[in-house]
Scaffold this motif. Structure first.
Motif, short mmCIF file in Angstrom:
data_model
loop_
_atom_site.label_atom_id
_atom_site.label_comp_id
_atom_site.label_asym_id
_atom_site.label_seq_id
_atom_site.Cartn_x
_atom_site.Cartn_y
_atom_site.Cartn_z
N LYS A 1 16.26 8.24 -7.01
CA LYS A 1 15.13 7.64 -7.30
C LYS A 1 13.51 7.66 -6.31
O LYS A 1 13.68 8.08 -5.89
N SER A 2 12.43 7.57 -7.32
CA SER A 2 11.25 8.51 -6.36
C SER A 2 9.96 7.37 -7.05
O SER A 2 10.29 6.93 -7.61
N GLN A 3 9.41 7.87 -6.19
CA GLN A 3 8.46 6.73 -5.73
C GLN A 3 7.16 8.00 -5.74
O GLN A 3 7.19 8.67 -4.81
N GLU A 4 5.76 8.10 -7.15
CA GLU A 4 5.08 8.97 -6.59
C GLU A 4 3.47 8.21 -6.30
O GLU A 4 3.21 7.19 -7.01
N VAL A 5 2.73 8.42 -5.40
CA VAL A 5 1.41 8.12 -4.69
C VAL A 5 0.62 8.81 -4.35
O VAL A 5 0.12 9.81 -3.83
N LEU A 6 -0.97 8.07 -5.12
CA LEU A 6 -2.46 8.64 -4.77
C LEU A 6 -2.85 8.01 -3.93
O LEU A 6 -3.01 6.88 -3.69
N LEU A 7 -3.43 8.55 -1.99
CA LEU A 7 -4.17 8.10 -1.05
C LEU A 7 -5.28 8.44 -1.40
O LEU A 7 -5.73 10.53 -1.46
N ALA A 8 -6.63 8.19 -0.91
CA ALA A 8 -7.75 8.47 -1.12
C ALA A 8 -7.86 8.42 0.40
O ALA A 8 -7.65 8.15 1.35
N LEU A 9 -7.96 9.99 0.91
CA LEU A 9 -8.26 10.10 2.30
C LEU A 9 -10.15 9.74 3.29
O LEU A 9 -10.82 9.80 2.23
N PRO A 10 -9.62 9.25 3.69
CA PRO A 10 -11.57 8.24 5.28
C PRO A 10 -12.34 9.61 5.34
O PRO A 10 -11.79 10.94 5.27
N ASN A 11 -13.41 8.79 4.35
CA ASN A 11 -14.54 10.71 5.68
C ASN A 11 -14.21 11.51 4.68
O ASN A 11 -15.07 12.97 4.86
N ASN A 12 -13.72 11.41 3.07
CA ASN A 12 -14.02 13.04 2.94
C ASN A 12 -13.99 12.64 1.53
O ASN A 12 -12.85 11.56 1.36
N GLU A 13 -14.08 13.62 0.38
CA GLU A 13 -13.12 13.96 -0.89
C GLU A 13 -11.85 14.01 -1.18
O GLU A 13 -11.32 13.78 -2.17
N ASN A 14 -11.62 14.38 -0.81
CA ASN A 14 -9.76 14.95 -0.77
C ASN A 14 -8.64 13.68 -0.84
O ASN A 14 -9.49 12.73 -0.65
N ILE A 15 -8.29 13.69 -1.27
CA ILE A 15 -6.95 12.71 -2.20
C ILE A 15 -5.51 13.39 -1.00
O ILE A 15 -5.83 15.04 -0.95
N ARG A 16 -4.26 12.58 -0.96
CA ARG A 16 -3.32 13.21 -0.56
C ARG A 16 -2.38 12.42 -1.64
O ARG A 16 -2.12 11.19 -1.82
N ARG A 17 -1.52 13.06 -2.74
CA ARG A 17 -0.45 13.02 -3.61
C ARG A 17 1.03 13.35 -3.11
O ARG A 17 1.13 13.86 -1.80
N ILE A 18 1.71 12.25 -3.24
CA ILE A 18 2.94 12.04 -2.07
C ILE A 18 4.53 11.78 -3.20
O ILE A 18 3.81 10.91 -4.54
N ARG A 19 5.01 11.98 -3.05
CA ARG A 19 6.57 12.08 -3.30
C ARG A 19 7.09 11.50 -2.69
O ARG A 19 7.64 11.93 -2.12
N LEU A 20 7.84 10.44 -2.47
CA LEU A 20 8.88 9.80 -2.00
C LEU A 20 10.41 9.77 -2.37
O LEU A 20 10.33 9.30 -4.01
N ILE A 21 11.52 10.54 -2.32
CA ILE A 21 12.36 10.55 -2.78
C ILE A 21 12.77 10.11 -2.14
O ILE A 21 14.03 10.30 -1.12
N TRP A 22 13.86 8.99 -2.83
CA TRP A 22 15.41 8.01 -2.00
C TRP A 22 16.43 9.24 -2.02
O TRP A 22 17.32 8.86 -3.16
N HIS A 23 17.51 8.98 -1.05
CA HIS A 23 18.11 10.09 -1.12
C HIS A 23 19.59 9.24 0.16
O HIS A 23 19.30 10.03 0.99
N GLY A 24 20.41 9.00 -0.83
CA GLY A 24 20.93 7.11 0.02
C GLY A 24 20.40 7.22 1.27
O GLY A 24 19.54 6.14 1.07
N ASP A 25 20.47 7.25 2.21
CA ASP A 25 19.85 6.18 3.14
C ASP A 25 18.73 6.95 4.08
O ASP A 25 18.39 7.13 5.49
N THR A 26 18.19 8.52 3.47
CA THR A 26 17.42 9.10 3.51
C THR A 26 15.73 9.41 2.84
O THR A 26 16.32 9.40 1.40
N MET A 27 15.00 9.12 3.59
CA MET A 27 13.70 9.39 2.46
C MET A 27 12.74 10.39 1.79
O MET A 27 12.62 10.87 3.76
#
Length: 187
Positions: free
Chosen positions: A60-86
């Motif tokens: 199972k995973s989750q894709e997140v888009l974050l707007a970064l402060p004070n600039n126009e760039n973003i951060r794209r994150i994929r959280l991948i859940w594997h056992g007891d670790t993300m």
């Protein structure tokens, strides 16, 4: 671990790291697991633009888009859940590159090859925490004493917590009377 690479042609930074959940950590839902992992990866001022549930391989995973402060760039994150670790794959980039083929390839090809052990994140660990406080082992005691105010307790834990109020808590270096105060605050 943490791995970082930079594509100087597209000005995209890629990062792969992981979140190992703290000792005695327990939750009731998948959503809470993802929420807590994202919380450790958000920086001050980041704004959530979108969250989407996905799958990476068998995880199972989750894709997140974050707007970064004070600039126009973003951060794209994929959280991948594997056992007891993300595992956390992320890219810092301009919004126009968020769905670029090479960026999608990075996120789609992150796979954990080692089979996941069954998760213990849904199992309450109150009993283990309280046993570690009275174990006589200074390392286990220190770990449990440090985490007792961070663990979520509920009504089913009250009998064990009340019993814990009458036990003696010491390790080789000092008498930890604040354990009693912490348990009393929880009750």
């Amino acid at each position: 671990f943490s791995f970082t690479s930079y594509d100087s042609v597209t000005a995209v930074s890629y990062v792969l790291d992981k979140v190992s959940y703290a000792d005695y950590y327990a939750v009731k839902t998948d959503s809470a697991v993802f929420h807590d992992a994202l919380h450790t990866k958000r920086e001050t001022g980041d704004s959530i633009m979108s969250i989407k549930n996905t799958v990476n391989g068998k995880n199972k995973s989750q894709e997140v888009l974050l707007a970064l402060p004070n600039n126009e760039n973003i951060r794209r994150i994929r959280l991948i859940w594997h056992g007891d670790t993300m595992y956390v794959a992320s890219a810092y980039l301009h919004p126009l590159n968020a769905q670029a083929p090479q960026v999608n390839k990075y996120f789609d090809e992150v796979k954990i090859l080692k089979p996941a052990k069954p998760t213990t994140l849904f199992k309450k660990k109150t009993k283990e925490l309280l046993q570690d406080l009275t174990s006589g082992n200074a390392e286990r005691f220190a770990k449990a004493a440090d985490r007792i105010t961070e663990v979520e307790f509920d009504e089913t834990d009250l009998p064990m917590l009340k019993e814990a109020m009458v036990k003696q808590y010491t390790d080789e270096e000092e008498n930890h009377t604040d354990i009693y105060d912490n348990i009393a605050d929880i009750i």
